[in-house]
Scaffold this motif. Structure first.
Motif, PDB file in Angstrom:
ATOM      1  N   ARG A 131       0.784  -1.078   0.075  1.00 25.06           N
ATOM      2  CA  ARG A 131       0.192  -0.110   0.075  1.00 25.06           C
ATOM      3  C   ARG A 131       0.879   1.393   0.020  1.00 25.06           C
ATOM      4  NH1 ARG A 131      -5.252   0.467   1.635  1.00 25.06           N
ATOM      5  NH2 ARG A 131      -5.403  -1.329   2.455  1.00 25.06           N
ATOM      6  N   ILE A 190       2.561   1.714  -3.488  1.00 26.66           N
ATOM      7  CA  ILE A 190       1.625   2.313  -4.453  1.00 26.66           C
ATOM      8  C   ILE A 190       1.285   3.793  -4.168  1.00 26.66           C
ATOM      9  CG2 ILE A 190      -0.609   2.243  -5.359  1.00 26.66           C
ATOM     10  CD1 ILE A 190       0.901  -0.083  -6.262  1.00 26.66           C
ATOM     11  N   VAL A 217       4.274   5.584  -5.620  1.00 27.76           N
ATOM     12  CA  VAL A 217       4.436   5.597  -7.073  1.00 27.76           C
ATOM     13  C   VAL A 217       3.284   6.574  -7.607  1.00 27.76           C
ATOM     14  CG1 VAL A 217       3.457   4.179  -8.998  1.00 27.76           C
ATOM     15  CG2 VAL A 217       4.927   3.020  -7.386  1.00 27.76           C
ATOM     16  N   ILE A 218       2.080   6.596  -7.126  1.00 34.47           N
ATOM     17  CA  ILE A 218       0.873   7.668  -7.365  1.00 34.47           C
ATOM     18  C   ILE A 218       1.538   9.051  -7.162  1.00 34.47           C
ATOM     19  CG2 ILE A 218      -0.476   7.638  -5.634  1.00 34.47           C
ATOM     20  CD1 ILE A 218      -2.730   7.514  -7.266  1.00 34.47           C
ATOM     21  N   TYR A 263      -4.669  -4.016 -10.399  1.00 35.20           N
ATOM     22  CA  TYR A 263      -4.623  -3.026  -9.200  1.00 35.20           C
ATOM     23  C   TYR A 263      -5.953  -2.854  -8.734  1.00 35.20           C
ATOM     24  CZ  TYR A 263      -4.329   0.982  -6.332  1.00 35.20           C
ATOM     25  OH  TYR A 263      -4.213   1.740  -5.386  1.00 35.20           O
ATOM     26  N   THR A 285      -7.203   4.150  -9.004  1.00 30.20           N
ATOM     27  CA  THR A 285      -7.429   3.458 -10.367  1.00 30.20           C
ATOM     28  C   THR A 285      -7.766   4.571 -11.445  1.00 30.20           C
ATOM     29  OG1 THR A 285      -8.196   1.223  -9.435  1.00 30.20           O
ATOM     30  CG2 THR A 285      -8.478   1.741 -11.770  1.00 30.20           C
TER      31      THR A 285
END
Length: 250
Positions: free
Chosen positions: A102, A105, A108-109, A149, A157
């Motif tokens: 978590r 991610i 990354v975002i 994902y 998303t």
């Protein structure tokens, strides 16, 4: 089970989530905590959120579709991969702890958001070259991975999808329209799965869904009226919201 008074704050928050999601994705960062706060169980939260998300993503898709901001030729190639990926992600969640990545991610975002904002021209001009080899090489695996994902974890998303479509050359209004269409398809697939589970809280999901759809209609129209520059800065704010949700939302 909560009483009907929770709709006093549930409806306006669902409207706000629909508006934000139609512009830049990330509406679930508002609706999921709202449903938890109402006292629903985790399965009820996930199922009911998919129910209301169908209204919002469907409404936004119609708005973008009517104005020509959905590339049908590309979408029909990506939807099956996104659905397949989403099903695989839902299967993998039984074997891998989502909390294990978590935080990754979230990083990354956030990096994606910084890249979009720092590159001043990124997403502001429509440079989509058509169904070239490069387009398909980026979009086909990208849709599948984002679908995995979505089924596995979910938050952000739509934000990842927007980046994918901008990467292949769409301006951010077109990227938003295409992303909402893919989101609608994956939400519909998930909804059919959750209907079997019987965890829907219909009396909450339906009115909040209508509010979500109204917000999404306004958000899509605002995005198309104000253009990609408006969407870009909204996108930056949503990236921060999604990253915070992944890091601190549990």
């Amino acid at each position: 089970m909560p009483g009907p008074e929770v709709l006093l704050y549930g409806l306006p928050l669902a409207f706000l989530a629909g508006f934000i999601d139609a512009v830049a994705g990330g509406g679930g960062t508002i609706t999921l905590p709202t449903l938890f706060f109402m006292g629903l169980t985790p399965p009820q939260v996930v199922a009911t959120n998919k129910l209301l998300a169908i209204f919002g993503s469907g409404s936004a898709t119609v708005q973008y579709w009517r104005k020509g901001h959905v590339n049908r030729a590309l979408i029909v190639r990506l939807v099956p991969l996104a659905l397949l990926g989403s099903a695989l992600g839902a299967y993998l969640v039984h074997f891998v702890d989502p909390d294990a990545f978590r935080t990754l991610i979230g990083v990354v975002i956030l990096g994606v958001g910084v890249l979009v904002l720092v590159n001043k021209r990124f997403g502001l001009e429509d440079r989509y070259p058509g169904l070239t080899n490069r387009t398909l090489a980026l979009a086909l695996p990208g849709a599948f991975v984002i679908g995995v994902y979505d089924g596995f974890l979910g938050p952000g998303t739509g934000t990842f999808l927007m980046f994918l479509f901008a990467l292949v050359g769409f301006n951010l209004v077109g990227a938003s329209g295409n992303a909402r269409t893919i989101n609608f398809a994956t939400n519909l697939g998930a909804l059919l799965f959750f209907l079997i589970g019987g965890q829907m809280v219909w009396w909450l999901g339906l009115p909040m869904g209508v509010a979500n759809a109204l917000g999404a209609t306004l958000g899509a129209r605002m995005a198309m009226l104000r253009g990609s520059a408006f969407v870009k800065w909204m996108y930056g704010g949503i990236v921060l919201l999604v990253a915070a949700r992944l890091w601190f939302g549990g």
